[in-house]
Structures are given as structure tokens and as C-alpha cells.
Write a protein that holds these residues in place. Sequence first.
Motif, PDB file in Angstrom:
ATOM      1  N   TYR A  33      -5.690   8.186  -2.687  1.00 55.96           N
ATOM      2  CA  TYR A  33      -6.584   7.396  -1.600  1.00 55.96           C
ATOM      3  C   TYR A  33      -7.848   6.732  -2.198  1.00 55.96           C
ATOM      4  O   TYR A  33      -7.958   5.672  -1.637  1.00 55.96           O
ATOM      5  CB  TYR A  33      -6.940   8.085  -0.469  1.00 55.96           C
ATOM      6  N   GLY A  34      -8.552   7.311  -3.386  1.00 55.79           N
ATOM      7  CA  GLY A  34      -9.431   6.461  -3.524  1.00 55.79           C
ATOM      8  C   GLY A  34      -8.935   5.390  -4.566  1.00 55.79           C
ATOM      9  O   GLY A  34      -9.647   4.105  -4.404  1.00 55.79           O
ATOM     10  N   ARG A  35      -7.770   5.308  -5.252  1.00 55.96           N
ATOM     11  CA  ARG A  35      -7.241   4.335  -5.633  1.00 55.96           C
ATOM     12  C   ARG A  35      -6.904   3.156  -4.732  1.00 55.96           C
ATOM     13  O   ARG A  35      -7.015   2.007  -5.038  1.00 55.96           O
ATOM     14  CB  ARG A  35      -6.067   4.707  -6.659  1.00 55.96           C
ATOM     15  N   LEU A  36      -6.392   3.595  -3.675  1.00 55.39           N
ATOM     16  CA  LEU A  36      -6.065   2.673  -2.499  1.00 55.39           C
ATOM     17  C   LEU A  36      -7.320   1.826  -2.217  1.00 55.39           C
ATOM     18  O   LEU A  36      -7.230   0.736  -1.996  1.00 55.39           O
ATOM     19  CB  LEU A  36      -5.384   3.357  -1.250  1.00 55.39           C
ATOM     20  N   ARG A  37      -8.451   2.605  -1.896  1.00 54.89           N
ATOM     21  CA  ARG A  37      -9.716   1.837  -1.640  1.00 54.89           C
ATOM     22  C   ARG A  37      -9.986   0.879  -2.513  1.00 54.89           C
ATOM     23  O   ARG A  37     -10.504  -0.031  -2.299  1.00 54.89           O
ATOM     24  CB  ARG A  37     -10.802   3.025  -1.390  1.00 54.89           C
ATOM     25  N   ALA A  38     -10.073   1.349  -3.899  1.00 56.64           N
ATOM     26  CA  ALA A  38     -10.412   0.384  -4.891  1.00 56.64           C
ATOM     27  C   ALA A  38      -9.539  -0.800  -4.898  1.00 56.64           C
ATOM     28  O   ALA A  38      -9.876  -2.010  -5.133  1.00 56.64           O
ATOM     29  CB  ALA A  38     -10.308   1.167  -6.197  1.00 56.64           C
ATOM     30  N   GLU A  87     -10.426  -4.822  -4.477  1.00 51.64           N
ATOM     31  CA  GLU A  87     -10.050  -5.756  -5.397  1.00 51.64           C
ATOM     32  C   GLU A  87      -9.398  -6.965  -4.383  1.00 51.64           C
ATOM     33  O   GLU A  87      -9.613  -8.169  -4.871  1.00 51.64           O
ATOM     34  CB  GLU A  87      -9.116  -5.281  -6.453  1.00 51.64           C
ATOM     35  N   LEU A  88      -8.609  -6.735  -3.480  1.00 54.62           N
ATOM     36  CA  LEU A  88      -8.032  -7.789  -2.649  1.00 54.62           C
ATOM     37  C   LEU A  88      -9.269  -8.337  -1.837  1.00 54.62           C
ATOM     38  O   LEU A  88      -8.416  -9.329  -1.083  1.00 54.62           O
ATOM     39  CB  LEU A  88      -6.844  -7.139  -1.975  1.00 54.62           C
ATOM     40  N   ALA A 111       0.812  -1.097  -0.014  1.00 52.47           N
ATOM     41  CA  ALA A 111      -0.258  -0.100  -0.153  1.00 52.47           C
ATOM     42  C   ALA A 111       0.791   1.159  -0.174  1.00 52.47           C
ATOM     43  O   ALA A 111       0.697   2.411  -0.554  1.00 52.47           O
ATOM     44  CB  ALA A 111      -0.914   0.151   1.184  1.00 52.47           C
ATOM     45  N   ALA A 112       1.971   1.315   0.614  1.00 54.92           N
ATOM     46  CA  ALA A 112       2.831   2.492   0.846  1.00 54.92           C
ATOM     47  C   ALA A 112       3.566   2.744  -0.396  1.00 54.92           C
ATOM     48  O   ALA A 112       3.342   3.798  -1.048  1.00 54.92           O
ATOM     49  CB  ALA A 112       3.944   2.026   1.665  1.00 54.92           C
TER      50      ALA A 112
END
Length: 268
Positions: free
Chosen positions: A92-97, A101-102, A49-50
Motif C-alpha cells: 500500500y505504500g507503493r500505491l501511495r507513492a 507520481e500521478l 491500482a488493482a
Amino acid sequence: MSSRGDAARHRGEPRRDALLLARFGSGDGALVLVAVASGARAVPDGHRAARDACEWIGGAIGRSQERLAEDIRAGHRGALESGLHRLTDRSYGRLRARAHELGRHPDEYSAALRCLLLPADPSCGTRVFFGVGDGGLFRLRDGVWRDLEHTGPGTGSGTGPGGDRVTVDLGIVAPGPAPAEPFRFRVCSARPGDALLLCGTGLAEPLRGEPAFGEPAFGERLAGRWARTAAGAGRAPEPPGLAAFLSDVRLPARGHAADRTACVVWEA
């Protein structure tokens, strides 16, 4: 530099911190981006994530480089704050997406993010900081540290005045709420002799901590190393060499065994 902490080495875990240094554009209109991210603790994919947070904010800044550089040179603070807030929310929206997915909760695939924008134009001493979550931005001036996130004006959230132009990015926005942590933003001016330190949680915590076990405060020890003056009266402190810098950032601090990630800008 970014180094795995003693705690992670002991447990055989990967470094949770990520560091990105990138230059966008050319000539005096170029921008240098430093991004430091720290993955969530006690989750298996914090290190990924980082890395994703650094990569995605880097792409967003790269796509908006020309407008950002113009706003920095023109001193459009409101445009910078609102624009960088949007770019950060999209990352951060892409991190949530990716968490979706995971099959993970968003908190299990997230990272604290700290960024510094530096114009390549040597006549422009403006430094722009922004980010979300834990970490730190510190300035060493005349041998004294100042925590630029937690003292004085310039740290805040929200959009700028309606009259300012907005720096925009054309990336795809993932739906969902903004990060729970407040957006942090600050514009500061460089002064010759300053050292501006952008760092992750593992270095920010001992810098903000009190002296422990009878030792001098960590910040005092680090300042003592970096505030040494060059030979000759009236000369500004010189940056340490690479080996000394790596050793300084990893100075031991009892009770603090997390990853250490830091980037320092010494102003000429």
C-alpha cells in the motif's frame, strides 16, 4: 476467474477487479498465492491500482516465500500475522507513492486486497488469509456457507506475540501512514469436502445480502450448485467443470451488477 460486471459494460468502463494466481518455490516447500483486488469506484485509474496491488503483493510474497512456507508448516501464527501485515503495508505504500507520481490523492489510486496462501505440501491443510478493504472469504461445508471474515475468531489486526520470529521482506517501503482500513488475517484448517471461496466485492456483497424481489438468497442458489454430491453414497461433492464454474460465479443477483472475481479451492 474475473469478469467485468454489467454496470461497467453498460458504461463502457474497464474491469476494476484484478486476479493473480502464482506459485513460488518448488516441491513441498512451494507456496501458491491467490490475490484478488478491487479498484476504488468512480475513479479513472481504479483498474490500474488493482493490478498494481496484485503485482506488488505477489513480488513481496515471492521474496519471502521460504520463510513464509516454514512459518506455515510450523504453525507460527504470530510470525505470519505480523509479517504479512508488513508486506501488505509496504504494498500500500507503493500505491501511495504511485498516486503521488500521478498527482492524485491516495484514495484515488487504491484498491481493496484479498489474499490466500496455500502450501503445496499435501500433508499441510493450513490455509492463510489476509487483506485490507472490502471483499470476502467464505467456506462452503455440508451445503452451508460461513463468512470467515465476520464470524468466529481469527480476524484481527496488529502484530503477533513478541516471542515469534517475524517474516520479513526486503522491499523498499514508501513513507506514509498505513491503510485506513483494518488489516484482516485468519488461519483456517482444510477439511475434505470443503470449498473455500476468495472473492472481490462484487461477489461478496450478494453472498452477504438478503433475498431480494422474492428470489432465493444468492448464497443458497450458489450452494445448491456446488454442494451436489457425486454419484455413489458417501462421496464428497465434486467441483464443477470449468464452463459450469464460470456460469455459477456469474449467476444474476438483482441490484448487484459489479465485477465478479472469484477463486475457489475444493479440498480433496
